[in-house]
Design a protein around this motif. Sequence first.
Motif, mmCIF file in Angstrom:
data_model
loop_
_atom_site.group_PDB
_atom_site.id
_atom_site.type_symbol
_atom_site.label_atom_id
_atom_site.label_comp_id
_atom_site.label_asym_id
_atom_site.label_seq_id
_atom_site.Cartn_x
_atom_site.Cartn_y
_atom_site.Cartn_z
ATOM 1 N N ALA A 51 30.319 23.070 -31.957
ATOM 2 C CA ALA A 51 30.786 22.747 -30.602
ATOM 3 C C ALA A 51 29.608 22.776 -29.635
ATOM 4 O O ALA A 51 29.459 21.880 -28.796
ATOM 5 C CB ALA A 51 31.870 23.728 -30.162
ATOM 6 N N LEU A 52 28.766 23.782 -29.763
ATOM 7 C CA LEU A 52 27.584 23.881 -28.898
ATOM 8 C C LEU A 52 26.616 22.739 -29.174
ATOM 9 O O LEU A 52 26.071 22.138 -28.242
ATOM 10 C CB LEU A 52 26.903 25.234 -29.103
ATOM 11 N N HIS A 53 26.426 22.393 -30.448
ATOM 12 C CA HIS A 53 25.532 21.277 -30.782
ATOM 13 C C HIS A 53 26.050 19.963 -30.189
ATOM 14 O O HIS A 53 25.259 19.143 -29.714
ATOM 15 C CB HIS A 53 25.362 21.140 -32.294
ATOM 16 N N GLU A 54 27.356 19.770 -30.220
ATOM 17 C CA GLU A 54 27.933 18.550 -29.623
ATOM 18 C C GLU A 54 27.634 18.492 -28.128
ATOM 19 O O GLU A 54 27.262 17.455 -27.582
ATOM 20 C CB GLU A 54 29.434 18.484 -29.877
ATOM 21 N N TYR A 55 27.812 19.626 -27.458
ATOM 22 C CA TYR A 55 27.506 19.703 -26.028
ATOM 23 C C TYR A 55 26.034 19.358 -25.789
ATOM 24 O O TYR A 55 25.704 18.565 -24.904
ATOM 25 C CB TYR A 55 27.832 21.102 -25.496
ATOM 26 N N GLU A 56 25.161 19.946 -26.600
ATOM 27 C CA GLU A 56 23.726 19.708 -26.425
ATOM 28 C C GLU A 56 23.357 18.251 -26.702
ATOM 29 O O GLU A 56 22.519 17.674 -26.007
ATOM 30 C CB GLU A 56 22.930 20.654 -27.322
ATOM 31 N N ARG A 57 23.995 17.651 -27.715
ATOM 32 C CA ARG A 57 23.741 16.227 -27.996
ATOM 33 C C ARG A 57 24.184 15.357 -26.826
ATOM 34 O O ARG A 57 23.484 14.411 -26.438
ATOM 35 C CB ARG A 57 24.463 15.797 -29.272
ATOM 36 N N PHE A 58 25.331 15.678 -26.250
ATOM 37 C CA PHE A 58 25.826 14.897 -25.118
ATOM 38 C C PHE A 58 24.921 15.065 -23.910
ATOM 39 O O PHE A 58 24.601 14.098 -23.228
ATOM 40 C CB PHE A 58 27.264 15.312 -24.792
ATOM 41 N N ARG A 59 24.502 16.281 -23.656
ATOM 42 C CA ARG A 59 23.598 16.525 -22.532
ATOM 43 C C ARG A 59 22.298 15.736 -22.706
ATOM 44 O O ARG A 59 21.807 15.110 -21.763
ATOM 45 C CB ARG A 59 23.317 18.012 -22.393
ATOM 46 N N ALA A 60 21.749 15.737 -23.918
ATOM 47 C CA ALA A 60 20.515 14.994 -24.180
ATOM 48 C C ALA A 60 20.738 13.493 -23.995
ATOM 49 O O ALA A 60 19.883 12.792 -23.438
ATOM 50 C CB ALA A 60 20.012 15.280 -25.592
#
Length: 76
Positions: A51-60
Amino acid sequence: MEAAAADLCALGDCAMALDTALEAGRSEPLRESARRAVTAVRRAEGNFAEALHEYERFRALLTDQLGGAGDVKSGR
């Protein structure tokens, strides 16, 4: 698609919910609600790291597409 993912997740079909949420994200990569659906399913699975990785991918992605660091708020 996001609503369908939420419904499937509520019924306990996290695998299908994730497929649906990911498809929503693929069809509209900058759609925040689609990314939020993916993180919601990941959390329901207990997969908080993903879930955190998805957030980070979206932010990037937003940073790359829109420029600047920005502050992404998903409301959750």
